[in-house]
Design a protein around this motif. Structure first.
Motif, short mmCIF file in Angstrom:
data_model
loop_
_atom_site.label_atom_id
_atom_site.label_comp_id
_atom_site.label_asym_id
_atom_site.label_seq_id
_atom_site.Cartn_x
_atom_site.Cartn_y
_atom_site.Cartn_z
N ASP A 153 0.85 -1.19 0.00
CA ASP A 153 0.00 0.00 0.00
C ASP A 153 0.89 1.25 0.00
OD1 ASP A 153 -1.89 1.94 0.30
OD2 ASP A 153 -2.47 1.39 2.34
N ALA A 154 0.83 2.02 -1.11
CA ALA A 154 1.68 3.22 -1.25
C ALA A 154 0.94 4.50 -0.88
CB ALA A 154 2.21 3.31 -2.69
N SER A 155 -0.24 4.38 -0.27
CA SER A 155 -1.03 5.58 0.02
C SER A 155 -0.35 6.50 1.01
CB SER A 155 -2.41 5.18 0.54
OG SER A 155 -2.30 4.43 1.75
N GLY A 156 0.60 5.99 1.79
CA GLY A 156 1.30 6.83 2.76
C GLY A 156 2.56 7.49 2.22
N ASP A 157 2.95 7.21 0.97
CA ASP A 157 4.14 7.80 0.37
C ASP A 157 3.85 9.23 -0.08
OD1 ASP A 157 5.04 5.25 0.78
OD2 ASP A 157 5.16 4.71 -1.35
N ARG A 158 4.88 10.08 0.01
CA ARG A 158 4.70 11.50 -0.35
C ARG A 158 5.93 12.01 -1.10
NH1 ARG A 158 0.44 10.22 1.05
NH2 ARG A 158 -1.03 11.22 2.51
N TYR A 159 5.73 13.13 -1.82
CA TYR A 159 6.85 13.83 -2.43
C TYR A 159 6.67 15.32 -2.21
CZ TYR A 159 3.79 14.96 -6.39
OH TYR A 159 2.77 15.42 -7.18
N THR A 160 7.80 16.04 -2.17
CA THR A 160 7.81 17.50 -2.03
C THR A 160 8.87 18.07 -2.96
OG1 THR A 160 7.16 17.34 0.29
CG2 THR A 160 8.09 19.43 -0.44
N ILE A 161 8.52 19.15 -3.66
CA ILE A 161 9.44 19.78 -4.61
C ILE A 161 9.48 21.28 -4.35
CG2 ILE A 161 9.95 20.20 -7.06
CD1 ILE A 161 8.24 17.71 -7.66
N THR A 162 10.67 21.84 -4.29
CA THR A 162 10.84 23.29 -4.24
C THR A 162 11.81 23.68 -5.35
OG1 THR A 162 12.66 23.07 -2.62
CG2 THR A 162 10.43 23.41 -1.75
N ALA A 163 11.58 24.84 -5.93
CA ALA A 163 12.40 25.25 -7.08
C ALA A 163 12.40 26.76 -7.21
CB ALA A 163 11.88 24.61 -8.36
N THR A 164 13.35 27.26 -7.99
CA THR A 164 13.42 28.67 -8.38
C THR A 164 13.69 28.71 -9.87
OG1 THR A 164 14.32 29.29 -6.21
CG2 THR A 164 14.56 30.88 -8.00
N ASP A 165 12.89 29.47 -10.62
CA ASP A 165 13.10 29.51 -12.06
C ASP A 165 14.15 30.55 -12.43
OD1 ASP A 165 11.90 32.01 -12.04
OD2 ASP A 165 9.99 31.32 -12.81
#
Length: 227
Positions: A201-213
């Protein structure tokens, strides 16, 4: 009286207008004044000649004046000829919201199996990025253990780390090195891991991305994973 009516009727029936002469008068009225030094060519006769009756006098100044009047009305209403004809005019995209500089999607790779899985993060950048950090967190379900990672961008452009938190969460982090640029486009970051036998069960997996263009504007995204 009857004789007078008969003569008038015969005269009307015998009347035949000189069409060639009428057309010549119209052409002369639309031609530029003589002696203005501008070359011109005869007006091509494209109108039908089946009508009868005397032609009205038409001068070039009158035609031009009518055109200027129409143009003035269009200008007052905020229109141009190109806008009316659909051959140009103002940019119709004015007022549309700008495209998001960063979008992301998370998904469990379809090639995952009963013992092993891969989480994919797809990052879509509308402009080049001068700073970028992608973090993947795999929840500690099913005894997960890292088996590797990859990304479609050059490995030498990133600092990559993998660690396990105290609660057992696997944490993958990709950070763009200073002075490097991630080009606009679609890029994939993937974390691989083993897990206990069976469907995880992958429902607890997360990702976060921060960036500057490249304009210096910050952007971010986060989400979860679908099977």
């Amino acid at each position: 009286m009857d004789e007078l009516k008969q003569r008038l009727r015969e005269a009307a029936e015998a009347h035949c207008p000189d069409r060639a002469r009428i057309l010549a008068r119209v052409e002369r009225g639309m031609a530029p004044p003589p002696g203005d030094g501008r070359p011109h060519r005869p007006v091509t006769r494209r109108w039908r000649t089946s009508w009868t009756g005397a032609a009205p006098r038409m001068s070039w100044a009158r035609v031009a004046g009518a055109g200027l009047a129409v143009a003035a009305v269009l200008a007052a209403g905020g229109y141009t000829a190109s806008a009316v004809l659909g051959t140009g005019g103002p940019d119709r995209s004015v007022g549309a919201p700008p495209a998001a500089p960063l979008r992301a999607d998370g998904a469990v790779d379809p090639h995952s199996n009963r013992f092993w899985a891969q989480n994919n993060i797809t990052v879509t950048a509308s402009r080049p990025l001068t700073a970028l950090t992608v973090e993947l967190r795999v929840a500690p379900t099913g005894g997960v253990a890292s088996t590797g990672h990859w990304r479609t961008l050059p490995a030498e452009d990133f600092t990559t780390s993998v660690r396990k938190d105290e609660d057992g969460t696997l944490r993958y982090t990709w950070t763009l090195k200073p002075g490097r640029t991630a080009p606009a486009g679609r890029h994939v970051f993937a974390g691989q891991y083993n897990h206990a036998e069976g469907g995880r069960d992958a429902s607890g997996d997360r990702y976060t991305i921060t960036a500057t263009d490249a304009r210096g504007e910050p952007a971010s995204a986060d989400g979860d994973f679908v099977p």
